[in-house]
Design an enzyme around this catalytic site. Structure first.
Site, short mmCIF file in Angstrom:
data_model
loop_
_atom_site.label_atom_id
_atom_site.label_comp_id
_atom_site.label_asym_id
_atom_site.label_seq_id
_atom_site.Cartn_x
_atom_site.Cartn_y
_atom_site.Cartn_z
N ARG A 49 0.74 -0.90 -0.13
CA ARG A 49 0.53 0.10 -0.06
C ARG A 49 0.91 1.26 -0.27
NH1 ARG A 49 -3.81 -1.53 4.83
NH2 ARG A 49 -1.45 -1.40 5.62
N ASP A 51 1.01 5.73 0.65
CA ASP A 51 -0.23 6.82 1.31
C ASP A 51 -0.73 7.67 0.48
OD1 ASP A 51 0.81 5.84 3.80
OD2 ASP A 51 2.04 6.34 3.97
N TYR A 109 11.81 1.42 -4.25
CA TYR A 109 11.77 3.08 -4.39
C TYR A 109 12.46 4.35 -4.73
CZ TYR A 109 7.42 1.49 -1.40
OH TYR A 109 6.22 0.96 -0.75
N ARG A 196 10.44 7.39 2.89
CA ARG A 196 10.64 9.14 3.33
C ARG A 196 11.44 9.42 4.68
NH1 ARG A 196 4.34 9.99 3.70
NH2 ARG A 196 5.03 12.08 3.73
#
Length: 257
Positions: A49, A51, A109, A196
C-alpha cells in the site's frame, strides 16, 4: 482463475492505495474498472500500500475471477474505465500459489528531489523541493552506513503495523542529474514511512546540518524522535516489486526520469 496485474498511477489524485470511505483511492478505481470488465465484483490484493501523494510505476496486484477474458481484454477494458491518473501496464494469469504481497521477495522505491532555489510549478506533485544546495557525496557516505539487515525502528512511523522492525536494506544509492537528485532504495520489505524517513536523514546530511556518521547514530539509537523530519510524499515512487522467477512476471523496475 488468478490474474496478476501491473499498475501505474499518479498518487497526487488519491488518498493513497487503500480503499477509504468517501475518499478517492487507487484500489477503488482499479476494482471498479476490473469489475466492469468482469461483469462481476472484483477485489484486488496489492504488493504494498502507498500513502497519499505517493506514485506507483511498478505496483503489482492480483485478483481472482471466474470471468473468462483475454489478457488484452483485461488491460484495455480496465484502462477504458480507469481515470486518467491510473493505468494497467500488463495482466497475466498466475498459479493459485501466487500472492502479490506474500510472494514478493523485494521492493524498490525512488525518491526524487528538485534541488534548486526556485520552487517547482509543473513538477510540484512529482518531486520533493529542497532549496539549500545538497552534497550528494555526503548523502551517499551516510547511505552506505544504513545498508544491511538492521532494526529500523528509528525510520518507522508510529502508526506502522508491521510485526517487527527488522528489514534488509539491499541498496541505498544517491545520484544527481542536473538539478534532480534521486535516492534509490531496495529492500526485502519496507516499514511505514521508512523510505521518506531515510530521505529525511539523507537530506539533513546533504544540507550540512548533520555529518554522515549521524545516520549510523540514528539507526543504532532505534528512536524515531532522533531521526528528524519525514520527507514529503510527492517525490516518492514505488518503482518495482520482485518475485521468484518461476512466476514469470514482467516486473522490471520503472524509471521516473
Amino acid at each position: 482463475m488468478r490474474i496478476a496485474i501491473g499498475v501505474e498511477y499518479d498518487g497526487s489524485a488519491f488518498c493513497g492505495w487503500q480503499r477509504q470511505h468517501g475518499q478517492p483511492s487507487v484500489q477503488a478505481a482499479v476494482e471498479e474498472a476490473l469489475s466492469r470488465v468482469a461483469d462481476a465484483p472484483i477485489e484486488v490484493v496489492v504488493a504494498g500500500r502507498t500513502d497519499t501523494g505517493v506514485h506507483g510505476l511498478g505496483q503489482v496486484a492480483h485478483f481472482d475471477t471466474g470471468a473468462q477474458r483475454s489478457v488484452h481484454a483485461w488491460v484495455m477494458g480496465a484502462n477504458a474505465n480507469l481515470p486518467k491518473a491510473v493505468s494497467l501496464r500488463w495482466a497475466m494469469p498466475v498459479s493459485e500459489d501466487f500472492h502479490a504481497r506474500f510472494s514478493a521477495t523485494g521492493r524498490a522505491y525512488r525518491y526524487l528531489i528538485l534541488n534548486r532555489p526556485q520552487r517547482p510549478a509543473v513538477r510540484r506533485h512529482f518531486v520533493s523541493w529542497v532549496y539549500p544546495p545538497l552534497d550528494e557525496a555526503r548523502m551517499q557516505a551516510a547511505a552506505e552506513l544504513l545498508i544491511g539487515r538492521h532494526d529500523f525502528s528509528a525510520f518507522r512511523a508510529s502508526a506502522c503495523q508491521a510485526k517487527h522492525p527488522v528489514r534488509e536494506l539491499r541498496r541505498l544509492q544517491v545520484r544527481r542529474q542536473g538539478e534532480l537528485l534521486a535516492i534509490d532504495a531496495e529492500a526485502n520489505a519496507f516499514l511505514h514511512h521508512m523510505v521518506r524517513n531515510l530521505a529525511g536523514v539523507l537530506i539533513a546530511v546533504g544540507s550540512g546540518k548533520q555529518p554522515p556518521a549521524w545516520a549510523r547514530e540514528v539507526l543504532e539509537g532505534r528512536d524515531r524522535r532522533l531521526a528528524g523530519v519525514t520527507a514529503p510524499p510527492e517525490g516518492l515512487y514505488l518503482t518495482g516489486v520482485t518475485y521468484p522467477a518461476h512466476f514469470g512476471l514482467p516486473c522490471q523496475p520503472a524509471e521516473p526520469w
